[in-house]
Design a protein around this motif. Structure first.
Motif, PDB file in Angstrom:
ATOM      1  N   GLY A  14      30.352 -48.233 -63.902  1.00 28.42           N
ATOM      2  CA  GLY A  14      29.331 -47.636 -63.040  1.00 28.42           C
ATOM      3  C   GLY A  14      29.619 -46.209 -62.634  1.00 28.42           C
ATOM      4  O   GLY A  14      28.860 -45.596 -61.903  1.00 28.42           O
ATOM      5  N   LEU A  15      30.735 -45.655 -63.110  1.00 33.95           N
ATOM      6  CA  LEU A  15      31.103 -44.294 -62.727  1.00 33.95           C
ATOM      7  C   LEU A  15      30.169 -43.254 -63.334  1.00 33.95           C
ATOM      8  O   LEU A  15      29.899 -42.221 -62.716  1.00 33.95           O
ATOM      9  CB  LEU A  15      32.550 -44.007 -63.145  1.00 33.95           C
ATOM     10  CG  LEU A  15      33.157 -42.728 -62.592  1.00 33.95           C
ATOM     11  CD1 LEU A  15      33.184 -42.788 -61.079  1.00 33.95           C
ATOM     12  CD2 LEU A  15      34.563 -42.529 -63.126  1.00 33.95           C
ATOM     13  N   ALA A  16      29.621 -43.523 -64.501  1.00 29.84           N
ATOM     14  CA  ALA A  16      28.691 -42.574 -65.137  1.00 29.84           C
ATOM     15  C   ALA A  16      27.436 -42.402 -64.284  1.00 29.84           C
ATOM     16  O   ALA A  16      26.891 -41.284 -64.182  1.00 29.84           O
ATOM     17  CB  ALA A  16      28.311 -43.048 -66.534  1.00 29.84           C
ATOM     18  N   THR A  17      26.983 -43.433 -63.631  1.00 29.06           N
ATOM     19  CA  THR A  17      25.811 -43.342 -62.755  1.00 29.06           C
ATOM     20  C   THR A  17      26.102 -42.438 -61.564  1.00 29.06           C
ATOM     21  O   THR A  17      25.271 -41.615 -61.172  1.00 29.06           O
ATOM     22  CB  THR A  17      25.408 -44.748 -62.267  1.00 29.06           C
ATOM     23  OG1 THR A  17      25.191 -45.591 -63.398  1.00 29.06           O
ATOM     24  CG2 THR A  17      24.167 -44.692 -61.413  1.00 29.06           C
ATOM     25  N   VAL A  18      27.269 -42.565 -61.009  1.00 31.76           N
ATOM     26  CA  VAL A  18      27.656 -41.722 -59.870  1.00 31.76           C
ATOM     27  C   VAL A  18      27.728 -40.265 -60.300  1.00 31.76           C
ATOM     28  O   VAL A  18      27.216 -39.372 -59.611  1.00 31.76           O
ATOM     29  CB  VAL A  18      29.001 -42.196 -59.282  1.00 31.76           C
ATOM     30  CG1 VAL A  18      29.499 -41.232 -58.222  1.00 31.76           C
ATOM     31  CG2 VAL A  18      28.865 -43.589 -58.709  1.00 31.76           C
ATOM     32  N   TRP A  19      28.354 -39.995 -61.449  1.00 32.85           N
ATOM     33  CA  TRP A  19      28.447 -38.623 -61.952  1.00 32.85           C
ATOM     34  C   TRP A  19      27.070 -38.042 -62.249  1.00 32.85           C
ATOM     35  O   TRP A  19      26.795 -36.871 -61.956  1.00 32.85           O
ATOM     36  CB  TRP A  19      29.324 -38.565 -63.208  1.00 32.85           C
ATOM     37  CG  TRP A  19      30.777 -38.479 -62.880  1.00 32.85           C
ATOM     38  CD1 TRP A  19      31.706 -39.458 -63.004  1.00 32.85           C
ATOM     39  CD2 TRP A  19      31.460 -37.349 -62.336  1.00 32.85           C
ATOM     40  NE1 TRP A  19      32.928 -39.022 -62.577  1.00 32.85           N
ATOM     41  CE2 TRP A  19      32.806 -37.718 -62.162  1.00 32.85           C
ATOM     42  CE3 TRP A  19      31.068 -36.073 -61.971  1.00 32.85           C
ATOM     43  CZ2 TRP A  19      33.751 -36.857 -61.645  1.00 32.85           C
ATOM     44  CZ3 TRP A  19      32.023 -35.203 -61.460  1.00 32.85           C
ATOM     45  CH2 TRP A  19      33.349 -35.599 -61.300  1.00 32.85           C
ATOM     46  N   ALA A  20      26.192 -38.824 -62.810  1.00 30.84           N
ATOM     47  CA  ALA A  20      24.835 -38.347 -63.097  1.00 30.84           C
ATOM     48  C   ALA A  20      24.090 -38.015 -61.807  1.00 30.84           C
ATOM     49  O   ALA A  20      23.385 -37.006 -61.712  1.00 30.84           O
ATOM     50  CB  ALA A  20      24.070 -39.391 -63.900  1.00 30.84           C
ATOM     51  N   ALA A  21      24.239 -38.840 -60.789  1.00 28.59           N
ATOM     52  CA  ALA A  21      23.571 -38.598 -59.506  1.00 28.59           C
ATOM     53  C   ALA A  21      24.112 -37.338 -58.828  1.00 28.59           C
ATOM     54  O   ALA A  21      23.344 -36.521 -58.308  1.00 28.59           O
ATOM     55  CB  ALA A  21      23.742 -39.811 -58.594  1.00 28.59           C
ATOM     56  N   ALA A  25      21.956 -33.905 -58.166  1.00 29.23           N
ATOM     57  CA  ALA A  25      21.835 -33.358 -56.808  1.00 29.23           C
ATOM     58  C   ALA A  25      22.334 -31.916 -56.758  1.00 29.23           C
ATOM     59  O   ALA A  25      21.716 -31.055 -56.121  1.00 29.23           O
ATOM     60  CB  ALA A  25      22.605 -34.225 -55.821  1.00 29.23           C
ATOM     61  N   THR A  26      23.432 -31.627 -57.448  1.00 30.62           N
ATOM     62  CA  THR A  26      23.969 -30.272 -57.481  1.00 30.62           C
ATOM     63  C   THR A  26      22.998 -29.321 -58.170  1.00 30.62           C
ATOM     64  O   THR A  26      22.754 -28.209 -57.678  1.00 30.62           O
ATOM     65  CB  THR A  26      25.332 -30.256 -58.198  1.00 30.62           C
ATOM     66  OG1 THR A  26      26.215 -31.152 -57.531  1.00 30.62           O
ATOM     67  CG2 THR A  26      25.923 -28.853 -58.215  1.00 30.62           C
ATOM     68  N   LEU A  27      22.443 -29.730 -59.304  1.00 33.09           N
ATOM     69  CA  LEU A  27      21.485 -28.878 -60.007  1.00 33.09           C
ATOM     70  C   LEU A  27      20.230 -28.635 -59.170  1.00 33.09           C
ATOM     71  O   LEU A  27      19.681 -27.525 -59.173  1.00 33.09           O
ATOM     72  CB  LEU A  27      21.117 -29.493 -61.350  1.00 33.09           C
ATOM     73  CG  LEU A  27      22.207 -29.432 -62.418  1.00 33.09           C
ATOM     74  CD1 LEU A  27      21.770 -30.191 -63.676  1.00 33.09           C
ATOM     75  CD2 LEU A  27      22.540 -27.995 -62.756  1.00 33.09           C
TER      76      LEU A  27
END
Length: 123
Positions: A14-21, A25-27
């Motif tokens: 589930g870490l890829a979902t956190v990184w994508a979020a 948000a940063t972009l």
């Protein structure tokens, strides 16, 4: 075939979902900052154009008196969507400060206009 829980990368589920979020948000934050900067620059340019045109109008009417000159500057500024903050006429030189309201931004720009300086005679 059964998966084992203790293998390589088992704690990364589930870490890829956190990184994508986080990346999304940063972009979005960077995009909002760039848009705000663009609005500030646009408001500053509008105020500068209005101040320049108002100063030219005031300098054109300078010999008719301060009231007439500043009235002409005010007309031009209002036509540009700005307001005159300060108008001063000394001789043929007009010094005008204009303000433009553009959302939360209210830049003020000062501009001077008058006849060109005389050049020394050629040698």
């Amino acid at each position: 075939m059964k998966r084992t829980r203790g293998g390589f990368g088992a704690g990364d589920r589930g870490l890829a979902t956190v990184w994508a979020a986080v990346t999304t948000a940063t972009l979005c934050a960077v995009f909002v900052a760039v848009l705000a900067l663009g609005q500030v620059v646009s408001a500053r340019h509008r105020a500068g154009g209005a101040a320049d045109l108002a100063a030219l109008a005031a300098a054109d009417q300078a010999l008719r008196g301060v009231e007439v000159a500043c009235g002409a500057a005010d007309e031009v500024a209002v036509a540009q969507g700005a307001e005159i903050v300060r108008c001063d006429v000394e001789g043929e030189i007009a010094d005008v400060t204009a303000r433009v309201r553009f959302g939360p931004y209210v830049p003020e720009v000062r501009s001077r206009a008058g006849p060109p300086e005389e050049l020394p005679p050629p040698r």
